[in-house]
Design a protein around this motif. Structure first.
Motif, short mmCIF file in Angstrom:
data_model
loop_
_atom_site.label_atom_id
_atom_site.label_comp_id
_atom_site.label_asym_id
_atom_site.label_seq_id
_atom_site.Cartn_x
_atom_site.Cartn_y
_atom_site.Cartn_z
N PHE A 88 0.66 5.46 7.86
CA PHE A 88 0.77 4.89 6.72
C PHE A 88 1.58 5.44 5.86
O PHE A 88 2.37 6.81 5.77
CB PHE A 88 -0.27 4.71 5.51
CG PHE A 88 0.24 4.25 4.30
CD1 PHE A 88 0.76 2.75 4.20
CD2 PHE A 88 0.77 4.63 3.54
CE1 PHE A 88 1.42 2.65 2.33
CE2 PHE A 88 1.12 4.85 1.99
CZ PHE A 88 1.05 2.90 1.45
N ARG B 174 1.95 -2.28 -4.76
CA ARG B 174 2.37 -2.66 -3.10
C ARG B 174 0.49 -2.91 -2.75
O ARG B 174 -0.32 -1.09 -2.99
CB ARG B 174 2.68 -2.54 -2.45
CG ARG B 174 4.33 -3.79 -2.16
CD ARG B 174 5.18 -2.73 -1.31
NE ARG B 174 5.56 -1.83 -2.26
CZ ARG B 174 6.48 -0.74 -1.60
NH1 ARG B 174 7.51 -1.11 -0.69
NH2 ARG B 174 7.26 -0.22 -2.24
N VAL C 48 -2.22 -1.57 0.58
CA VAL C 48 -2.44 -1.57 1.96
C VAL C 48 -4.34 -1.28 2.33
O VAL C 48 -4.39 -0.70 1.76
CB VAL C 48 -1.50 -0.70 2.31
CG1 VAL C 48 -2.20 -0.74 3.54
CG2 VAL C 48 0.02 -1.39 2.47
N ASP D 69 -1.32 -6.84 0.10
CA ASP D 69 -0.17 -7.09 0.98
C ASP D 69 -1.12 -6.69 2.26
O ASP D 69 -0.01 -8.32 3.22
CB ASP D 69 1.00 -6.63 0.40
CG ASP D 69 1.46 -6.18 -1.33
OD1 ASP D 69 1.55 -7.51 -1.45
OD2 ASP D 69 0.23 -6.17 -1.75
N ILE D 70 -1.19 -6.35 2.79
CA ILE D 70 -2.04 -5.97 4.18
C ILE D 70 -3.14 -5.88 4.37
O ILE D 70 -3.55 -4.97 4.01
CB ILE D 70 -0.99 -4.33 5.09
CG1 ILE D 70 0.76 -4.72 5.01
CG2 ILE D 70 -1.65 -4.40 6.13
CD1 ILE D 70 0.82 -6.01 5.90
N ILE E 86 6.58 -3.49 4.67
CA ILE E 86 5.71 -3.97 3.25
C ILE E 86 6.91 -3.77 2.09
O ILE E 86 7.02 -2.98 1.54
CB ILE E 86 4.57 -3.17 3.33
CG1 ILE E 86 3.55 -2.87 4.35
CG2 ILE E 86 4.00 -3.96 2.23
CD1 ILE E 86 3.04 -1.65 4.80
#
Ligand SMILES: [Zn+2]
Ligand SMILES: [Zn+2]
Ligand SMILES: [Zn+2]
Ligand SMILES: [Zn+2]
Lengths: 365, 365
Positions: A26, A246, A248, A270-271, A359
């Motif tokens: 990440f 965001r 993740v 978002d993911i 993202i």
């Protein structure tokens, strides 16, 4: 701020020439974190454009070899590479109880001395995370040595109310973990970017006769101000909508979550990175082994309304269409199965080694 | 009987996409043995025509990560692969004291249960194998558990007269180890094929009026026989010259041997595999780090009159001529340097990943 995830290993059980063992990076402009570190992760780094030396935090979902046997070698090689740069910051490692002992002993037996500090923060797992009788208590491995416990890393307990473990809380991000059910205790990680205040509406600022400077700064930070003319201005009068952060979510091996808190933590991700070791026709076998199928992953993505579902951790028998030979299965079947189960139009992607997913910054609501 | 060695990793310090971490496979028609098992060895196996599942003995030269971090994962994957073949024989592992603890703990923490038995036989190193102050005593790691010590593997002590450790002595081979000097105690391994009796000279057998059958068998096994006519026949009357066994020497990292016994054990080796981490222009640095250069390797091959010298364990900075870019060195310089030092016309070869070297049967003297 840019944000992406890169898959360095997407295979289950062991690394193969087609798919490395589990590892996901990440990355934002400031941070570079590694999630799982199967054997060969350091070599996958070298084959990718990423720099292993930039990693400052490592998260291990669970103590199966395909998720952590690469960790001692990874640390040694990063240490060698930054030999001339002894200012590398401390590396924080997070994982289930037992991980610290494994890392310390592996480095000790191999006579390895890292040029940087590291701390292993251990999550305390519970018996409901694996089949009865499979739970191993590694608490007894803790070494009572002379090192200040702060220097070694802390023990992280579950926040029972939320069903979460708080790992990181800095200015930009929080990282929490939650419990998964697998053959051995496994965890999911939720990285949440902090929301940011909206932009100053310069037109309104002008209308109110405010000069650019400290007053604007205060408003931007969320403080109400009183102007020289006695007028009271609240931030909401002059700020646009806040920019949401965001989210993740990176889950370890699992056949499901342990409590609904996990889905709440992942809400609106978002993911969502979820394993799908076997296809739906083998669901019984998958569940027996503590694994998921595309349908199971899609259902979790429905539950938490994830916007994008990325499947990974594929049994090595699933091959790209063009490489399928006797005894192999076509990997695209996994995508089709997941797509047929998503309820909210979630995008479904099959992870590949070295794939990077961007993202984008969110628009204000 | 065919005999060959295959290099699965020829790089020093860490595995890279060009050169894996240390691993060499010795193979005959009946046996398949692994020497060192750096991280990624299991994947190198998959990229090669060799089968990891055939390995029955593993020898670890020393406890540096680039020589053993691949071992737990290797064992786990072999176990997975032969899941349906639970008859796989016990795997015998040989290496310095401390190796058993590393293997047991790594398998334990990763919840791995192998479907086959393994034993770790530990060689007791001594203080003269590394710089003063670097020696770590891992004897205290021995776990007093309920397992019969025979099942766990034995402790192997040096035969002080010969300066050797006896590891294997079966019908076909003996394997002995000897002490090397490195940053940490390191060992060299000598595989020696047993000589075989010469062929029966059928002409002489006929002359003596001996019928094919048990009498020939006895003569071949070395027994003297008395014929019906009272004549005494010794094996040397009817057997050709014995066929000498082959000798393969695989040395761990070192800047030299500890005692002359090592050279004696390697005397007349058909193949000598020796490290050459840095080139001769960096000899001081090599020695400081407990490593060798081509000249040092060649001199050892002179001392023991090895017929073929294979260099390996190259610093990752040495690249094939066609890949050399800034900061790299041309690997061929290592070969030139060794060739300029060999005194007996020894063949010099630079090992490459996946290179196989055949060792032909010897002619009778
Ligand atoms: Zn896994
Ligand atoms: Zn697992
Ligand atoms: Zn080495
Ligand atoms: Zn070494």
């Amino acid at each position: 701020m840019s944000m992406d995830v890169t898959f360095l290993g997407t295979g289950s059980a062991y690394p193969s020439p087609c798919r490395g063992a589990s590892a996901v990076v990440f990355r934002t402009e400031g941070d570079c974190w590694l999630f799982d570190c199967g054997e060969g992760t350091q070599t996958q780094f070298m084959k990718s454009p990423l720099k292993a030396g930039r990693i400052t935090k490592i998260f291990i979902t669970h103590l199966h070899g395909d998720h952590m046997f690469g960790l001692p070698g990874f640390l040694c090689t990063v240490s060698l590479q930054c030999g001339s740069n002894p200012t590398k910051q401390c590396v924080d490692i997070y994982g289930p109880v037992g991980l610290r002992d494994f890392v310390q002993r592996s480095l000790d037996i191999s006579h390895s001395q890292l040029v940087f500090q590291y701390r292993v923060h251990e999550l305390l797992p519970s018996h409901d995370q694996c089949p009865e009788g499979e739970f191993k208590d590694f608490l007894s491995l803790r070494r009572e040595n002379s090192v200040d416990p702060e220097d070694q890393g802390r023990t992280i307990y579950e926040n029972l109310e939320e069903g979460s473990y708080e790992l990181v809380a800095d200015e930009q991000f929080t990282v929490k973990a939650f419990k998964l059910f697998h053959r051995v205790p496994s965890f999911g990680f939720v990285i949440e970017e902090r929301g940011r205040p909206g932009k100053l509406n310069m037109e309104k600022i002008k209308e109110l006769g405010i000069q650019p400077g400290p007053i604007c700064g205060k408003l931007k930070l969320g403080a109400t101000v009183i102007l020289d003319n006695g007028q009271k201005v609240s931030p909401c009068d002059v700020l646009g909508d806040p920019i949401p952060g965001r989210k993740v979510c990176i889950l370890g091996d699992c056949s499901g979550i342990v409590a609904v808190g996990g889905a709440k933590l992942c809400y609106d991700a978002d993911i969502l990175i979820h394993e799908a070791t076997l296809d739906d026709s083998q669901m019984d076998k998958a569940i027996e082994r503590g694994h998921s199928t595309p349908k199971m992953a899609a259902e979790f993505s429905n539950l938490c309304r994830a916007k994008k579902l990325i499947l990974t951790h594929f049994s090595q028998r699933y091959k790209p269409q063009e490489l399928v030979t006797d005894g192999d299965e076509d990997i695209t079947v996994l995508k089709t199965q997941a797509q047929s189960c998503v309820l909210f139009g979630q995008d479904v992607t099959l992870a590949e080694d070295f794939m990077t997913i961007n993202i984008p910054i969110k628009k204000n609501n």
